[in-house]
Design a protein around this motif. Structure first.
Motif: not given
Ligand SMILES: *Cc1c(COP(=O)(O)O)cnc(C)c1O
Length: 381
Positions: A55-56, A82, A85, A127, A153, A155-156, A177, A179, A182, A189, A322
Motif C-alpha cells: 500500500s502507499c 489522509f 501520511t 502531499v 506523499d 499517493a494521488q 498508491s 488502491h 486511485k 497496493g 478530509y
Molecule cells: C490514498 C492515499 C493514501 C493511502 O494509500 P493506500 O494505498 O490506501 O495506503 C495516502 N495518502 C494520500 C494522500 C492518499 O490519497
C-alpha cells in the motif's frame, strides 16, 4: 446512482494477467509481474529504484524507517491529508506537526514550513493533493538548508509532474498508491520510489522482513539471513498482475481522465466567473493527472445542500473529503498544528469532489455540470 463518485479502473486484460501469474505457479511477491511493474514505473518516472509495496501507507512506513524516525522526532505535513501520511511516522513515535495549506491547491503552504522547524524536525512530507504538485523547489531548498529529509506523499500523483520531474522522484522518497480509488489500481497496493542508490539495499531488506533475501534471489549471496529490523511490504503477484494490465494502458487512462477534467473546467467556468463556486488551480510548471475534480461551495451549509441535491435528488455521487487531522482524536494525541489555521478548516469545509473515473466520458460530465448549474440557478439565492 446514475453516476457513482468512483468506479475502480478496469481495462479488461487484468484477468488474463492474473491467470498467467497463477499458471506460472508464482503468486507470492517479487515474481515477473512485480518486476514488470517496478521497471515500468522506473522507466516512466526516471526514479533510481521503484519497489512495489502492499500500500502507499506501507511505502510511507518504509520511508519512515529509512529516515530512521525515532520517538520525539517531528515531521512536518499538512493537516488536510489522509491519515496514512501521519500514521507512518506516528507509529515510529514521531510527532506530526501540521502546517496550514494554500487555498488555491489545498497543498501545504511552502512559505509556512520554515517557521514550523525546530531542532527536533527530521522530515517534511509534502502531499500532492489531487495530483497537483506542491511547490517542490522551495520545499527542497528548505530541506537542504536545514538538513531534513523529504518524503513525498504522491499517493494521488502517479503520472503527474513538477517542472518536468515525475512526482515522487523529487524528494528522498516518493510514495504511490494503487488502491482502487486511485487512477491505477491493484486493489490494495503502492510503491516506494527511492532517489539515492545507497538506500536501495536497506529498503529491500526492510521490505523482506529484515532479511537480505532480495540479494539471495539475484544470486549475489548463497544464503540469506536476518540482517535488520523489517517487515513484509511486498504484494502478491496476483495484485501486481492486475496493476501491470493497467500500467500498460496508463496513457489511455490518463488521457480519458484529463478529457473529463477539462470538460468539467470548461462547463463550470461560467458559474465560477459569476462567483457561485471556485475551481481548482493548477500552478505553472505542474502537469496533473486528473485524479480529482473538486469545486468549492460558499460554506459548509451550502455544501451540505449541494451534496443532498446532487445525491438524493439527482443520483450523482459527490463527496466531501478530509476532516483536518489536527481536529481528529488521534491528531490531537499525536500531533500539533503549528501556526494559524487560516485555510485548512475553512477550505476543507467548502470542498466537494465530483464523479471522476476511467469510463466517465465528457458527455456525462456535461450532464453533471448542467445539474450543478440548476442547483446554483434555482432562484433561491
Ligand atoms: C490514498 C492515499 C493514501 C493511502 O494509500 P493506500 O494505498 O490506501 O495506503 C495516502 N495518502 C494520500 C494522500 C492518499 O490519497
Amino acid at each position: 446512482m446514475k453516476y457513482d463518485f468512483n468506479v475502480p479502473p478496469c481495462v479488461g486484460t487484468e484477468i488474463d494477467y492474473i491467470a498467467d501469474a497463477i499458471r506460472m505457479h508464482k503468486i507470492s511477491g517479487d515474481g515477473e509481474y512485480t518486476k514488470k511493474c517496478n521497471k515500468w514505473l522506473e522507466d516512466k518516472t526516471g526514479s533510481t529504484k521503484v519497489l512495489l509495496t502492499t500500500s502507499c501507507t506501507h511505502a510511507t512506513e518504509m520511508a519512515a524507517l529509512l529516515c530512521d524516525i525515532k520517538p520525539d522526532d517531528e515531521v512536518i505535513m499538512p493537516s488536510y491529508t489522509f491519515v496514512s501520511t501521519a500514521d507512518a511516522f506516528v507509529l515510529r513515535g514521531a510527532k506530526a506537526v501540521f502546517v496550514d495549506i494554500r487555498p488555491d491547491t489545498m497543498n501545504i503552504d511552502e512559505n509556512l514550513i520554515e517557521n514550523a522547524i525546530t531542532d527536533k524536525t527530521k522530515v517534511i512530507v509534502p502531499v500532492h493533493y489531487a495530483g497537483v504538485s506542491c511547490e517542490m523547489d522551495k520545499i527542497m531548498e528548505i530541506a537542504r538548508k536545514h538538513g531534513l529529509k523529504v518524503v513525498e506523499d504522491a499517493a494521488q500523483g502517479v503520472m503527474s509532474s513538477y517542472k518536468g520531474k515525475a512526482l515522487g522522484t523529487i524528494g528522498d522518497y516518493g510514495c504511490y498508491s494503487f488502491h482502487e480509488t486511485k487512477n491505477y489500481s491493484m486493489g490494495e497496493g503502492g510503491a516506494l520510489l527511492i532517489k539515492d542508490k545507497a538506500d536501495i539495499e536497506p529498503a529491500e531488506i526492510i521490505r523482506e522482513k529484515g532479511t537480505n533475501r532480495s540479494k539471495f534471489f539475484r544470486g549475489q549471496i548463497d544464503k540469506y539471513t536476518w540482517v535488520e529490523a523489517g517487515s513484509s511490504y511486498l504484494p502478491s503477484e496476483l495484485n501486481a498482475a492486475h496493476l501491470y494490465a493497467q500500467l500498460e494502458k496508463a496513457d489511455e487512462i490518463n488521457n480519458a481522465r484529463l478529457a473529463c477534467w477539462n470538460r468539467y473546467y470548461e462547463c463550470l467556468k461560467p458559474l465560477a466567473e459569476e462567483g457561485y463556486i471556485e475551481l481548482p488551480a493548477v500552478p505553472e510548471g505542474c502537469v496533473h493527472n486528473a485524479h480529482m475534480f473538486y469545486i468549492k461551495a460558499k460554506d459548509i451549509n451550502e455544501r451540505s445542500e449541494f451534496i443532498s441535491y446532487m445525491k438524493k435528488d439527482n443520483a450523482i455521487g459527490v463527496v466531501f473529503h478530509y476532516i483536518p487531522l489536527h481536529t481528529a482524536p488521534a491528531g490531537q494525541k499525536y500531533g500539533e498544528f503549528r501556526g494559524e489555521d487560516k485555510y485548512t478548516t475553512k477550505e476543507s469545509e467548502r470542498l466537494v469532489r465530483l464523479p471522476m473515473y476511467y469510463g466517465l466520458i465528457p458527455d456525462n460530465v456535461e450532464e453533471i455540470c448542467s445539474v450543478i448549474a440548476k442547483f446554483y440557478k434555482r432562484g433561491k439565492r
